[in-house]
Design an enzyme around this catalytic site. Sequence first.
Site, PDB file in Angstrom:
ATOM      1  N   ASP A 144       7.820  -4.985  -2.113  1.00  0.00           N
ATOM      2  CA  ASP A 144       8.875  -4.304  -2.863  1.00  0.00           C
ATOM      3  C   ASP A 144      10.232  -5.003  -2.775  1.00  0.00           C
ATOM      4  OD1 ASP A 144       9.403  -3.749  -0.241  1.00  0.00           O
ATOM      5  OD2 ASP A 144       9.530  -1.573  -0.462  1.00  0.00           O
ATOM      6  N   ALA A 190       0.809  -1.224   0.000  1.00  0.00           N
ATOM      7  CA  ALA A 190       0.000   0.000   0.000  1.00  0.00           C
ATOM      8  C   ALA A 190       0.836   1.266   0.000  1.00  0.00           C
ATOM      9  CB  ALA A 190      -0.944   0.006   1.194  1.00  0.00           C
ATOM     10  N   ALA A 219      15.898  -7.859 -54.704  1.00  0.00           N
ATOM     11  CA  ALA A 219      16.050  -6.667 -53.861  1.00  0.00           C
ATOM     12  C   ALA A 219      14.977  -5.648 -54.193  1.00  0.00           C
ATOM     13  CB  ALA A 219      17.426  -6.055 -54.081  1.00  0.00           C
ATOM     14  N   ASN A 232      13.230   1.233  -3.156  1.00  0.00           N
ATOM     15  CA  ASN A 232      12.574   2.486  -2.779  1.00  0.00           C
ATOM     16  C   ASN A 232      12.751   3.584  -3.808  1.00  0.00           C
ATOM     17  OD1 ASN A 232      11.638   1.636  -0.116  1.00  0.00           O
ATOM     18  ND2 ASN A 232      13.817   1.510   0.348  1.00  0.00           N
ATOM     19  N   GLY A 257      14.839  -1.993  10.746  1.00  0.00           N
ATOM     20  CA  GLY A 257      14.518  -2.406  12.105  1.00  0.00           C
ATOM     21  C   GLY A 257      15.597  -3.357  12.610  1.00  0.00           C
ATOM     22  N   ARG A 281       9.538   7.944  -3.250  1.00  0.00           N
ATOM     23  CA  ARG A 281      10.887   8.157  -3.776  1.00  0.00           C
ATOM     24  C   ARG A 281      11.076   7.639  -5.205  1.00  0.00           C
ATOM     25  NH1 ARG A 281      13.837   5.593   1.237  1.00  0.00           N
ATOM     26  NH2 ARG A 281      11.729   4.765   1.504  1.00  0.00           N
ATOM     27  N   THR A 311       2.941  -0.413   8.982  1.00  0.00           N
ATOM     28  CA  THR A 311       2.897  -1.812   8.520  1.00  0.00           C
ATOM     29  C   THR A 311       1.926  -2.651   9.350  1.00  0.00           C
ATOM     30  OG1 THR A 311       4.878  -2.195   9.871  1.00  0.00           O
ATOM     31  CG2 THR A 311       5.218  -1.856   7.518  1.00  0.00           C
TER      32      THR A 311
HETATM   33  C1  UD1 Z   1       9.902  -1.905   7.553  1.00  0.00           C
HETATM   34  C2  UD1 Z   1      10.059  -2.495   8.940  1.00  0.00           C
HETATM   35  C3  UD1 Z   1      11.530  -2.605   9.277  1.00  0.00           C
HETATM   36  C4  UD1 Z   1      12.241  -3.422   8.241  1.00  0.00           C
HETATM   37  C5  UD1 Z   1      11.982  -2.863   6.847  1.00  0.00           C
HETATM   38  C6  UD1 Z   1      12.511  -3.805   5.813  1.00  0.00           C
HETATM   39  C7  UD1 Z   1       8.135  -1.834  10.254  1.00  0.00           C
HETATM   40  C8  UD1 Z   1       7.611  -0.876  11.254  1.00  0.00           C
HETATM   41  N1  UD1 Z   1       9.397  -1.646   9.869  1.00  0.00           N
HETATM   42  O1  UD1 Z   1      10.404  -0.588   7.619  1.00  0.00           O
HETATM   43  O2  UD1 Z   1      11.696  -3.182  10.551  1.00  0.00           O
HETATM   44  O3  UD1 Z   1      13.635  -3.434   8.516  1.00  0.00           O
HETATM   45  O4  UD1 Z   1      10.576  -2.709   6.611  1.00  0.00           O
HETATM   46  O5  UD1 Z   1      12.425  -3.210   4.547  1.00  0.00           O
HETATM   47  O6  UD1 Z   1       7.437  -2.732   9.854  1.00  0.00           O
HETATM   48  N2  UD1 Z   1       3.278  -0.543   3.819  1.00  0.00           N
HETATM   49  C9  UD1 Z   1       1.914  -0.566   3.690  1.00  0.00           C
HETATM   50  N3  UD1 Z   1       1.161   0.279   4.441  1.00  0.00           N
HETATM   51  C10 UD1 Z   1       1.700   1.127   5.333  1.00  0.00           C
HETATM   52  C11 UD1 Z   1       3.105   1.148   5.470  1.00  0.00           C
HETATM   53  C12 UD1 Z   1       3.878   0.298   4.701  1.00  0.00           C
HETATM   54  O7  UD1 Z   1       1.371  -1.323   2.888  1.00  0.00           O
HETATM   55  O8  UD1 Z   1       0.941   1.844   5.994  1.00  0.00           O
HETATM   56  C13 UD1 Z   1       4.082  -1.452   2.999  1.00  0.00           C
HETATM   57  C14 UD1 Z   1       4.982  -0.724   2.026  1.00  0.00           C
HETATM   58  O9  UD1 Z   1       4.324  -0.566   0.769  1.00  0.00           O
HETATM   59  C15 UD1 Z   1       6.157  -1.681   1.913  1.00  0.00           C
HETATM   60  C16 UD1 Z   1       6.206  -2.360   3.266  1.00  0.00           C
HETATM   61  O10 UD1 Z   1       4.943  -2.173   3.833  1.00  0.00           O
HETATM   62  O11 UD1 Z   1       5.939  -2.659   0.927  1.00  0.00           O
HETATM   63  C17 UD1 Z   1       7.284  -1.810   4.158  1.00  0.00           C
HETATM   64  O12 UD1 Z   1       6.999  -0.447   4.393  1.00  0.00           O
HETATM   65  P1  UD1 Z   1       8.143   0.632   4.531  1.00  0.00           P
HETATM   66  O13 UD1 Z   1       7.532   1.959   4.743  1.00  0.00           O
HETATM   67  O14 UD1 Z   1       9.110   0.492   3.432  1.00  0.00           O
HETATM   68  O15 UD1 Z   1       8.781   0.156   5.922  1.00  0.00           O
HETATM   69  P2  UD1 Z   1      10.187   0.533   6.465  1.00  0.00           P
HETATM   70  O16 UD1 Z   1      10.110   1.836   7.164  1.00  0.00           O
HETATM   71  O17 UD1 Z   1      11.207   0.348   5.439  1.00  0.00           O
HETATM   72 CA    CA Z   2      11.247  -0.262   3.128  1.00  0.00          CA
END
Ligand code: UD1
Ligand code: CA
Length: 451
Positions: free
Chosen positions: A102, A10, A377, A224, A137, A15, A79
């Site tokens: 992703d 979602a 040709a 990203n 994380g 970026r 997440t």
């Molecule tokens: C998250 C993890 C982190 C981990 C990293 C790995 C959490 C809080 N953190 O961080 O520990 O090391 O991924 O890449 O889980 N997404 C949604 N809805 C939301 C937010 C995110 O669907 O409301 C999806 C994004 O599209 C993506 C994934 O969840 O596919 C990860 O989200 P992202 O914002 O990239 O998390 P990070 O901050 O990187």
């Molecule tokens: Ca991420």
Amino acid sequence: MTFSVVVLAAGKGTRMKSSLPKVLHPIGGKPMVQHIVDTVKKLGATNIHVIYGHGREQLQNKLSHNGLSWCLQEQQLGTGHAVQQAIPYIKDNEDVLILVGDAPLIKESTLKQLIAVKKDADLALLTVNLEDPTGMGRIIRQGEQVTAIVEHKDATEQQRQIKETNTGMMMMGGSDLKRWLSALNCNNAQGEFYLTDVIEMAAKEGKSIHASQPSCAIEVEGINNRVQLASIERAYQAEQAKTLMLQGVSLLDPSRFDLRGEVEVGQDITIDVNVIIEGKVKIGSNVTIGANCILIDSIIEDNATIHANSILEQAIVGQHCNVGPYARLRPGTVMKEQSRVGNFVEMKKTILGKGSKANHLTYLGDTEVGEGANIGAGTITCNYDGVNKFKTFIGDGAFIGSNSALVAPASIGINATIGAGSVITKEVGDNELAIARAKQRNISTWCRPEK
Ligand code: UD1
Ligand code: CA
């Protein structure tokens, strides 16, 4: 135990700076989330829930053939909040495998291992050790035991030294997941509902948490921005190139080869640099493909040679055929065995019979050419009157003189000969010679103007 999968997709992907949702950006010509879905399908999940927010129509259109369950996350509140959107569809007595949308290179074997780890634990976590874990994380352990995940932004300087990081992929029981998610709060540096907080809840309940690792860090690397997109693309292409080489294909430079689809190969195929293969392509044994060729949804049979700079789309090239350099075979082209087309020859919906040749500067459209014919040709089939398309038939052994225009519908008989420069508008019978051009006049009394 049965299990379902939740794919988090979602996020907006700000970026990427794109109107296309991030997870639809292609790797190897295929949306990155489709790679994940394809891998997941091999695992035997009951349901695949995709959490989506941005670009809902684009996502659903692109992924409509997968039989996915769609869960809308109106606002991206983290997440944990994302996974909550799937909760109405999750059964208490099934396991839930959570993946991110992703990280397209995740392998079936790695996920199978994670599923196996879950069999002996209450929660299975996929972690990876990174030289530079910035932004990720961190996995907190007491002794061997995982006790929590702390997000980079919330971590102390000491915690930031930890190299073991969360990939975002984990598996746990449905009822546990429901209980933990309902207890999440957003008291953290980002004000989000973190999925990662469930780890500490599990540990506090005395649940067993086991971690496993991917065979290679690239598998869990998220995309990203377009720099990461390009670097994952190269890693993916390198892997495919390696697979092909191990199957008996010589790639003269594996770093200059792109497969955006699937290719089925025989043995002793040589592929020169900058060849792009798209869609579904089949290449027989002892085939040579020259530099800069593009092969799309085509079949190339044994012992054929495709010379440099040729483009094939939905074409079939028979055994011992020769194509190019600079040939263009458009959809519906069939070259029968030992036929040849040379430079600047374009064919569309055309069958070129066994041993027939069109070696230079020719357009054959909606045409059937028999065996052993020679197309000179500059021959053009005039197949289109601006509204309708018409067919041309050229019999076995026919000889079409250079620079002829065959106005379709046209029929040239077996062993017929067309004089060079003819515009053919009438049927030509077997063995006949047709000449349709202005007669040559020589004027001996001609005086050239003088200055
Ligand atoms: C998250 C993890 C982190 C981990 C990293 C790995 C959490 C809080 N953190 O961080 O520990 O090391 O991924 O890449 O889980 N997404 C949604 N809805 C939301 C937010 C995110 O669907 O409301 C999806 C994004 O599209 C993506 C994934 O969840 O596919 C990860 O989200 P992202 O914002 O990239 O998390 P990070 O901050 O990187
Ligand atoms: Ca991420």
